[in-house]
Design an enzyme around this catalytic site. Structure first.
Site, mmCIF file in Angstrom:
data_model
loop_
_atom_site.group_PDB
_atom_site.id
_atom_site.type_symbol
_atom_site.label_atom_id
_atom_site.label_comp_id
_atom_site.label_asym_id
_atom_site.label_seq_id
_atom_site.Cartn_x
_atom_site.Cartn_y
_atom_site.Cartn_z
ATOM 1 N N ASN A 154 13.641 -26.888 33.782
ATOM 2 C CA ASN A 154 14.675 -26.473 32.819
ATOM 3 C C ASN A 154 15.681 -25.589 33.540
ATOM 4 O O ASN A 154 15.337 -24.902 34.516
ATOM 5 C CB ASN A 154 14.035 -25.690 31.672
ATOM 6 C CG ASN A 154 15.059 -25.296 30.610
ATOM 7 O OD1 ASN A 154 15.947 -26.076 30.269
ATOM 8 N ND2 ASN A 154 14.952 -24.080 30.087
ATOM 9 N N GLU A 179 25.364 -23.393 38.098
ATOM 10 C CA GLU A 179 24.302 -24.330 37.685
ATOM 11 C C GLU A 179 24.453 -25.666 38.393
ATOM 12 O O GLU A 179 23.465 -26.278 38.806
ATOM 13 C CB GLU A 179 24.342 -24.519 36.158
ATOM 14 C CG GLU A 179 23.972 -23.253 35.403
ATOM 15 C CD GLU A 179 23.744 -23.465 33.923
ATOM 16 O OE1 GLU A 179 24.366 -24.379 33.334
ATOM 17 O OE2 GLU A 179 22.933 -22.718 33.341
ATOM 18 N N MET A 233 18.555 -28.659 23.839
ATOM 19 C CA MET A 233 18.447 -27.485 22.975
ATOM 20 C C MET A 233 17.321 -27.626 21.944
ATOM 21 O O MET A 233 17.481 -27.261 20.788
ATOM 22 C CB MET A 233 19.802 -27.225 22.281
ATOM 23 C CG MET A 233 20.949 -27.052 23.254
ATOM 24 S SD MET A 233 20.659 -25.794 24.526
ATOM 25 C CE MET A 233 20.981 -24.317 23.575
ATOM 26 N N ASP A 241 11.107 -20.348 27.815
ATOM 27 C CA ASP A 241 11.929 -19.833 28.924
ATOM 28 C C ASP A 241 11.123 -18.894 29.826
ATOM 29 O O ASP A 241 11.678 -17.981 30.447
ATOM 30 C CB ASP A 241 13.184 -19.105 28.388
ATOM 31 C CG ASP A 241 14.090 -20.046 27.613
ATOM 32 O OD1 ASP A 241 14.153 -21.232 27.959
ATOM 33 O OD2 ASP A 241 14.734 -19.588 26.648
ATOM 34 N N SER A 249 27.391 -31.514 31.618
ATOM 35 C CA SER A 249 27.994 -31.246 32.940
ATOM 36 C C SER A 249 26.902 -31.093 34.004
ATOM 37 O O SER A 249 27.100 -31.475 35.158
ATOM 38 C CB SER A 249 28.915 -30.021 32.894
ATOM 39 O OG SER A 249 28.178 -28.842 32.692
ATOM 40 N N HIS A 307 18.290 -22.473 32.510
ATOM 41 C CA HIS A 307 18.555 -21.556 31.403
ATOM 42 C C HIS A 307 19.669 -20.597 31.828
ATOM 43 O O HIS A 307 19.596 -20.005 32.920
ATOM 44 C CB HIS A 307 17.289 -20.774 31.044
ATOM 45 C CG HIS A 307 17.518 -19.813 29.919
ATOM 46 N ND1 HIS A 307 17.554 -20.227 28.598
ATOM 47 C CD2 HIS A 307 17.772 -18.485 29.920
ATOM 48 C CE1 HIS A 307 17.799 -19.171 27.836
ATOM 49 N NE2 HIS A 307 17.933 -18.104 28.598
HETATM 50 C C1 GAR Z 1 23.942 -25.016 30.375
HETATM 51 O O1 GAR Z 1 24.619 -23.792 30.606
HETATM 52 C C2 GAR Z 1 22.450 -24.778 30.332
HETATM 53 O O2 GAR Z 1 22.014 -23.728 31.138
HETATM 54 C C3 GAR Z 1 22.255 -24.423 28.889
HETATM 55 O O3 GAR Z 1 23.117 -25.263 28.178
HETATM 56 C C4 GAR Z 1 24.252 -25.558 28.995
HETATM 57 C C5 GAR Z 1 24.413 -27.061 28.994
HETATM 58 O O4 GAR Z 1 25.609 -27.437 29.577
HETATM 59 N N1 GAR Z 1 20.898 -24.606 28.496
HETATM 60 C C6 GAR Z 1 20.298 -23.887 27.572
HETATM 61 O O5 GAR Z 1 20.843 -23.012 26.954
HETATM 62 C C7 GAR Z 1 18.847 -24.256 27.336
HETATM 63 N N2 GAR Z 1 18.194 -23.237 26.601
HETATM 64 P P1 GAR Z 1 25.833 -28.954 29.977
HETATM 65 O O6 GAR Z 1 25.493 -29.806 28.746
HETATM 66 O O7 GAR Z 1 27.305 -29.031 30.288
HETATM 67 O O8 GAR Z 1 24.966 -29.281 31.142
#
Ligand code: GAR
Length: 213
Positions: free
Chosen positions: A107, A174, A90, A145, A13, A109
């Site tokens: 990044n 985000e 990830m 992080d 997303s 987070h």
């Molecule tokens: C997001 O909330 C991002 O902040 C998190 O994964 C989600 C991805 O959502 N990232 C982490 O946790 C990285 N350590 P998305 O695939 O819908 O963009």
């Protein structure tokens, strides 16, 4: 126009928000490739719909983190990007990878760093009884992080919230702040120097742009 490579592992997303901002020409850049470490990541569908080249490089196909990152770095090098964006990626990056692209990796987070680095951030915030949570965009350095914070967005946690409510509230933020930070970077307003972030030549406060500390 800056060339952007986006690394993903999941729903994408955030990738979509960046695709949309590029299509609306809000960002002086274009996404030259999307790379996923998971073959079933929905982010790959989003890339396909937007006619962006995508690649799957599965970490399961490599005996070590170093060899996997080397394969990803090789693929990235082909595109000669100005910026690498981790959007729900990830995987922990090796020091070699980070050094190779120092100052060029962003990044996002899902926590108000330095609170809750690592995984399960929303759950940890809820069980800790936090009244607020949020998200952080930062430059990537060798500290997990822990790179310089560029921008954060806060959301409330209400007493009757389920974890998904908090996840959705954070994602909404985000999708606003990540394209904005990428826009700054692509307009040469944002740089990292000696592990500090600067916007328009002003050092960004430790808690991110607009914070008090
Ligand atoms: C997001 O909330 C991002 O902040 C998190 O994964 C989600 C991805 O959502 N990232 C982490 O946790 C990285 N350590 P998305 O695939 O819908 O963009």
């Amino acid at each position: 126009m800056k060339k952007i490579v986006i690394l993903v592992s999941g729903s994408g997303s955030n990738l979509q928000a960046i695709i949309d901002a590029c299509e609306r020409q809000q960002i002086a850049g274009h996404i030259v490739a999307v790379i996923s470490n998971k073959a079933d990541a929905f982010a790959l569908e989003r890339a396909k719909l937007a006619h962006i080249p995508s690649h799957v490089i599965s970490h399961l196909d490599y005996p070590s983190r170093e060899q996997f990152d080397e394969a990803v770095a090789k693929k990235i090098a082909y595109y000669q990007p100005d910026l690498i964006v981790l959007a729900g990626y990830m995987r922990i990056l090796t020091a070699d990878f980070i050094n190779r692209y120092a100052g060029k990796i962003l990044n996002i987070h899902p926590s108000l760093l330095p609170k809750y680095p690592g995984l399960n951030t929303h759950h940890r915030a809820i069980v800790s009884g936090d009244k607020e949570h949020g998200t952080t965009v930062h430059f990537v350095t060798k500290e997990l992080d822990g790179g310089p914070i560029i921008l954060q967005a806060k959301v409330p946690i209400f007493s009757d919230d389920k974890e998904q409510d908090v996840i959705d509230r954070v994602l909404t933020q985000e999708h606003q702040i990540y394209p904005l930070v990428i826009k700054w970077f692509c307009s040469d307003r944002l740089i990292m120097l000696n592990d500090k972030a600067y916007l328009d030549k002003q050092e960004i406060a430790a808690g991110g742009y607009g914070s008090d500390d």
